[in-house]
Design a protein around this motif. Structure first.
Motif, PDB file in Angstrom:
ATOM      1  N   ASP A 153       0.852  -1.186   0.000  1.00 19.22           N
ATOM      2  CA  ASP A 153       0.000   0.000   0.000  1.00 19.22           C
ATOM      3  C   ASP A 153       0.894   1.244   0.000  1.00 19.22           C
ATOM      4  O   ASP A 153       1.280   1.764   1.049  1.00 19.22           O
ATOM      5  N   LYS A 154       1.218   1.729  -1.191  1.00 21.14           N
ATOM      6  CA  LYS A 154       2.150   2.848  -1.322  1.00 21.14           C
ATOM      7  C   LYS A 154       1.570   4.160  -0.791  1.00 21.14           C
ATOM      8  O   LYS A 154       2.321   5.040  -0.365  1.00 21.14           O
ATOM      9  N   ASN A 155       0.254   4.302  -0.813  1.00 16.50           N
ATOM     10  CA  ASN A 155      -0.352   5.517  -0.248  1.00 16.50           C
ATOM     11  C   ASN A 155      -0.179   5.553   1.267  1.00 16.50           C
ATOM     12  O   ASN A 155       0.048   6.624   1.849  1.00 16.50           O
ATOM     13  N   SER A 156      -0.280   4.384   1.913  1.00 23.00           N
ATOM     14  CA  SER A 156      -0.047   4.342   3.363  1.00 23.00           C
ATOM     15  C   SER A 156       1.395   4.682   3.686  1.00 23.00           C
ATOM     16  O   SER A 156       1.674   5.370   4.680  1.00 23.00           O
ATOM     17  N   VAL A 157       2.316   4.203   2.859  1.00 23.99           N
ATOM     18  CA  VAL A 157       3.727   4.543   3.049  1.00 23.99           C
ATOM     19  C   VAL A 157       3.918   6.052   2.942  1.00 23.99           C
ATOM     20  O   VAL A 157       4.600   6.669   3.775  1.00 23.99           O
ATOM     21  N   LEU A 158       3.305   6.655   1.927  1.00 26.36           N
ATOM     22  CA  LEU A 158       3.421   8.103   1.734  1.00 26.36           C
ATOM     23  C   LEU A 158       2.884   8.861   2.943  1.00 26.36           C
ATOM     24  O   LEU A 158       3.531   9.785   3.458  1.00 26.36           O
ATOM     25  N   GLU A 159       1.715   8.480   3.428  1.00 22.85           N
ATOM     26  CA  GLU A 159       1.123   9.166   4.575  1.00 22.85           C
ATOM     27  C   GLU A 159       2.000   9.018   5.817  1.00 22.85           C
ATOM     28  O   GLU A 159       2.169   9.968   6.594  1.00 22.85           O
ATOM     29  N   THR A 160       2.569   7.827   5.996  1.00 24.92           N
ATOM     30  CA  THR A 160       3.441   7.594   7.153  1.00 24.92           C
ATOM     31  C   THR A 160       4.670   8.484   7.090  1.00 24.92           C
ATOM     32  O   THR A 160       5.050   9.132   8.074  1.00 24.92           O
ATOM     33  N   ILE A 161       5.314   8.545   5.927  1.00 25.02           N
ATOM     34  CA  ILE A 161       6.541   9.341   5.793  1.00 25.02           C
ATOM     35  C   ILE A 161       6.231  10.830   5.924  1.00 25.02           C
ATOM     36  O   ILE A 161       7.023  11.594   6.493  1.00 25.02           O
ATOM     37  N   GLN A 162       5.072  11.255   5.441  1.00 19.85           N
ATOM     38  CA  GLN A 162       4.682  12.665   5.625  1.00 19.85           C
ATOM     39  C   GLN A 162       4.566  13.014   7.107  1.00 19.85           C
ATOM     40  O   GLN A 162       5.007  14.086   7.537  1.00 19.85           O
ATOM     41  N   ARG A 163       3.958  12.126   7.873  1.00 19.98           N
ATOM     42  CA  ARG A 163       3.838  12.383   9.321  1.00 19.98           C
ATOM     43  C   ARG A 163       5.212  12.399   9.987  1.00 19.98           C
ATOM     44  O   ARG A 163       5.482  13.231  10.861  1.00 19.98           O
ATOM     45  N   LEU A 164       6.057  11.478   9.594  1.00 19.70           N
ATOM     46  CA  LEU A 164       7.399  11.413  10.185  1.00 19.70           C
ATOM     47  C   LEU A 164       8.224  12.652   9.843  1.00 19.70           C
ATOM     48  O   LEU A 164       9.040  13.109  10.648  1.00 19.70           O
ATOM     49  N   ALA A 165       8.004  13.193   8.637  1.00 19.73           N
ATOM     50  CA  ALA A 165       8.797  14.342   8.195  1.00 19.73           C
ATOM     51  C   ALA A 165       8.284  15.671   8.728  1.00 19.73           C
ATOM     52  O   ALA A 165       9.016  16.669   8.719  1.00 19.73           O
ATOM     53  N   LYS A 166       7.053  15.705   9.178  1.00 19.24           N
ATOM     54  CA  LYS A 166       6.421  16.976   9.563  1.00 19.24           C
ATOM     55  C   LYS A 166       7.227  17.783  10.578  1.00 19.24           C
ATOM     56  O   LYS A 166       7.327  19.017  10.462  1.00 19.24           O
ATOM     57  N   PRO A 167       7.857  17.160  11.593  1.00 19.13           N
ATOM     58  CA  PRO A 167       8.618  17.974  12.559  1.00 19.13           C
ATOM     59  C   PRO A 167       9.922  18.541  12.013  1.00 19.13           C
ATOM     60  O   PRO A 167      10.588  19.301  12.718  1.00 19.13           O
ATOM     61  N   TYR A 168      10.299  18.220  10.770  1.00 14.21           N
ATOM     62  CA  TYR A 168      11.603  18.610  10.258  1.00 14.21           C
ATOM     63  C   TYR A 168      11.462  19.350   8.915  1.00 14.21           C
ATOM     64  O   TYR A 168      11.969  18.899   7.876  1.00 14.21           O
ATOM     65  N   PRO A 169      10.780  20.494   8.908  1.00 15.29           N
ATOM     66  CA  PRO A 169      10.498  21.190   7.637  1.00 15.29           C
ATOM     67  C   PRO A 169      11.733  21.759   6.959  1.00 15.29           C
ATOM     68  O   PRO A 169      11.678  22.091   5.775  1.00 15.29           O
ATOM     69  N   LYS A 170      12.837  21.908   7.675  1.00 12.25           N
ATOM     70  CA  LYS A 170      14.045  22.489   7.098  1.00 12.25           C
ATOM     71  C   LYS A 170      15.088  21.435   6.725  1.00 12.25           C
ATOM     72  O   LYS A 170      16.208  21.778   6.338  1.00 12.25           O
ATOM     73  N   LEU A 171      14.726  20.180   6.832  1.00 12.43           N
ATOM     74  CA  LEU A 171      15.671  19.106   6.524  1.00 12.43           C
ATOM     75  C   LEU A 171      15.450  18.626   5.083  1.00 12.43           C
ATOM     76  O   LEU A 171      14.392  18.073   4.771  1.00 12.43           O
ATOM     77  N   PRO A 172      16.401  18.833   4.190  1.00 10.98           N
ATOM     78  CA  PRO A 172      16.192  18.437   2.788  1.00 10.98           C
ATOM     79  C   PRO A 172      15.938  16.938   2.622  1.00 10.98           C
ATOM     80  O   PRO A 172      15.153  16.529   1.769  1.00 10.98           O
ATOM     81  N   GLU A 173      16.579  16.120   3.455  1.00 13.22           N
ATOM     82  CA  GLU A 173      16.380  14.672   3.349  1.00 13.22           C
ATOM     83  C   GLU A 173      14.939  14.280   3.659  1.00 13.22           C
ATOM     84  O   GLU A 173      14.429  13.302   3.099  1.00 13.22           O
TER      85      GLU A 173
END
Length: 568
Positions: free
Chosen positions: A162-182
């Motif tokens: 389920d690639k959409n679930s993967v996308l949603e998970t990574i978006q949540r994980l990335a949310k606290p780090y808006p200035k991190l290019p990775e």
């Protein structure tokens, strides 16, 4: 049954376990006397189980060691024992033990970063993204490893369907780090796999804005453009290189795309620029040589591979092997054998012997090749099993199936715990009609290696093909699908068992997916038969005709064509 029917590791390749970079902990487990559990008053039962686990680990019986250490960890709530259980299960590749061990370890020491790393990877591998997410969040709190962890996230989640679930998970994980290019790059990768082009573009632009000239997002964007229109991808790479002429990875991507488009002349220009910038860099010469070899630009490939040797490439065996491959593809058997014979001890040695055997088999006959391999000395048990598998493969290719079966039968008596060897033995048992041996052996393989997707698939497909035990067949193939969701052979098997169960709709869906990935003759036969059953006879006939034209000697295709003609 054709040799290529079941997905498997080719016997000409040496197998090495590959672990995620961010789980280096698992790569170097320590089994030392100083690593002991801390108990104030150990019972006799504890001492017995603990010592038994130590002995099992020293003997390489890691499944048993993991079971014992996990039992003790549950009893004592000792995190070190849970860690030991996780390590042992990981080495044994036993997910049914590794996951509960890692979860217990993480539960007992909630502040432990290694425990969170282990648990998160195993939960992801098991498809449990929601449970893995808080563990990953903990890993990301360490700013030292945070960039690398984001770069690894999509690789770790690759098997999640389920690639959409993967996308949603990574978006949540990335949310606290808006200035991190990775973090933005990780979202863009996930969006790419989820086919969310707008989000992918947005996140790639943000990553590039935060780190101007970064090649990683440029590669993804160029790849996406190339999939739609190769010329647009080429134009994008060229534009990027005008601003960043030292971007070697983008120049390599441009050269690869040019080769795919059969534009060898322009690809050579880019290769030349690369090696001119890195004239005495042996690694770059090897990369360029291998790309040219894949494009069958043999003179160009040989020049740079040999130059890599001249400037001191640290893995000469790898270069010898590919120079031998180049000569073999040019039908210069004598020169190919000279290169293969130069390969000394190391990773490429056995692969070189197998490549040489293939030439000898073609030139002098199978018996001469088998004799040559029999004279290879100093092999480990694993290498010896690979050698036997290769000999059996040559015998099967020569249609000497009974001899291949006898050879493997003797080998499994000597190496009864090798899952790959047993797997080959099972397939050969099926070829000679010994279905009881095949079934028993595949069940043993599954017990020895519970994540061996090909074994579940082989047993399930055999039942489906013989139209027996169809419910069990479906369960086996569904297990294989979970373990290897993108394998077209497993998709084909699932489609075939649906067909046997009378579910024509799902059968067609799975078989079309498989055929879109690989136009294998047996997949073509299955799809044609199902389409014929649906009344789509023109399409079925067209698929069969094209498959027979490409594979005129395929027995499954011929049999299917005859069966359908008889139903006219």
């Amino acid at each position: 049954m054709p040799q290529t029917r079941h997905p498997k590791l080719k016997p000409t390749l040496l197998r090495r376990p590959v672990l995620a970079l961010w789980l280096a902990l698992m790569a170097t487990p320590v089994w030392s006397a100083s690593t002991t559990a801390t108990m104030t008053t150990p019972t006799a039962e504890f001492v017995y189980k603990y010592l038994l686990g130590e002995v099992a680990a020293q003997r390489g019986e890691f499944v048993l060691a993991s079971q014992l250490f996990l039992d003790l960890a549950k009893q004592t709530r000792d995190p070190l024992l849970a860690e030991r259980a996780t390590q042992a299960a990981t080495i044994a590749r036993a997910p049914q033990l590794a996951l509960p061990s890692a979860e217990l370890w993480s539960e007992l020491v909630p502040d432990s970063l290694p425990a969170a790393q282990a648990a998160s990877q195993l939960l992801i591998a098991n498809g449990e993204l929601k449970k893995a997410e808080p563990k990953i969040q903990k890993v990301l709190t360490d700013e030292r490893i945070r960039p690398g962890a984001f770069m690894e996230l999509n690789s770790l989640m690759m098997r999640v369907t389920d690639k959409n679930s993967v996308l949603e998970t990574i978006q949540r994980l990335a949310k606290p780090y808006p200035k991190l290019p990775e973090a933005h790059f990780a979202i863009s990768q996930a969006a790419y796999f989820a086919r969310n082009e707008a989000l992918m573009e947005k996140e790639l632009k943000e990553a590039s804005k935060l780190r101007p000239g970064w090649e990683a997002p440029a590669q993804i964007r160029g790849q996406m453009l190339s999939e739609k229109d190769p010329q647009k991808g080429i134009a994008y790479y060229r534009e990027f290189l005008e601003s960043h002429p030292d971007a070697d990875q983008i120049r390599l991507a441009l050269a690869r795309t040019l080769l795919i488009q059969k534009n060898a002349a322009d690809a050579k220009v880019e290769f030349t620029k690369l090696v001119e910038r890195h004239q005495n860099n042996p690694e770059m010469n090897v990369i360029v040589g291998l790309l040219a070899l894949d494009a069958k630009e043999y003179e160009f490939a040989d020049r740079y591979l040999q130059h890599a040797l001249d400037v001191g490439f640290k893995e000469p065996n790898r270069v010898y092997f590919n120079l031998g491959r180049s000569a073999a593809e040019q039908h210069d058997d004598a020169r190919a054998l000279q290169w293969f014979d130069k390969i000394g001890d190391g990773e490429q040695f056995l692969a070189g012997r197998f490549a040489a055997a293939a030439i000898i088999s073609r030139r002098d006959g199978v018996d001469a090749a088998i004799t040559m391999l029999d004279n290879v000395n100093g092999l480990s048990a694993e290498q010896q099993t690979l050698l036997v598998q290769n000999q059996a493969l040559m015998l099967n290719q020569a249609k000497r199936t009974d001899e291949a079966y006898t050879l493997l039968e003797k080998a499994v008596q000597k190496y009864p715990e090798s899952p790959e060897l047993l797997y080959d033995y099972a397939l050969n048992a099926e070829r000679v009609g010994n279905f009881k041996v095949m079934e028993d052996t595949l069940n043993k393989v599954i017990k020895l290696k519970p994540d061996f997707a090909a074994a579940y698939n082989a047993l399930g497909y055999s039942y489906a093909d013989r139209n027996i035990n169809l419910v069990e067949a479906k369960n086996l193939i569904e297990t294989a699908t979970k373990l290897s969701p993108e394998d077209h052979y497993i998709m084909d098997s699932l489609g075939w068992v649906y067909y046997r169960l009378g579910d024509i709709g799902h059968a067609t869906e799975q078989l079309r997916r498989a055929y879109a990935i690989q136009q294998d003759p047996e997949i073509a036969a299955h799809l044609a038969e199902v389409l014929w059953k649906q009344g789509q006879r023109e399409e079925a006939k067209d698929i069969l005709d094209r498959a027979l034209s490409a594979n005129p000697d395929n027995e499954v295709l011929a049999s299917t064509a005859q069966k359908l003609k008889s139903n006219l």
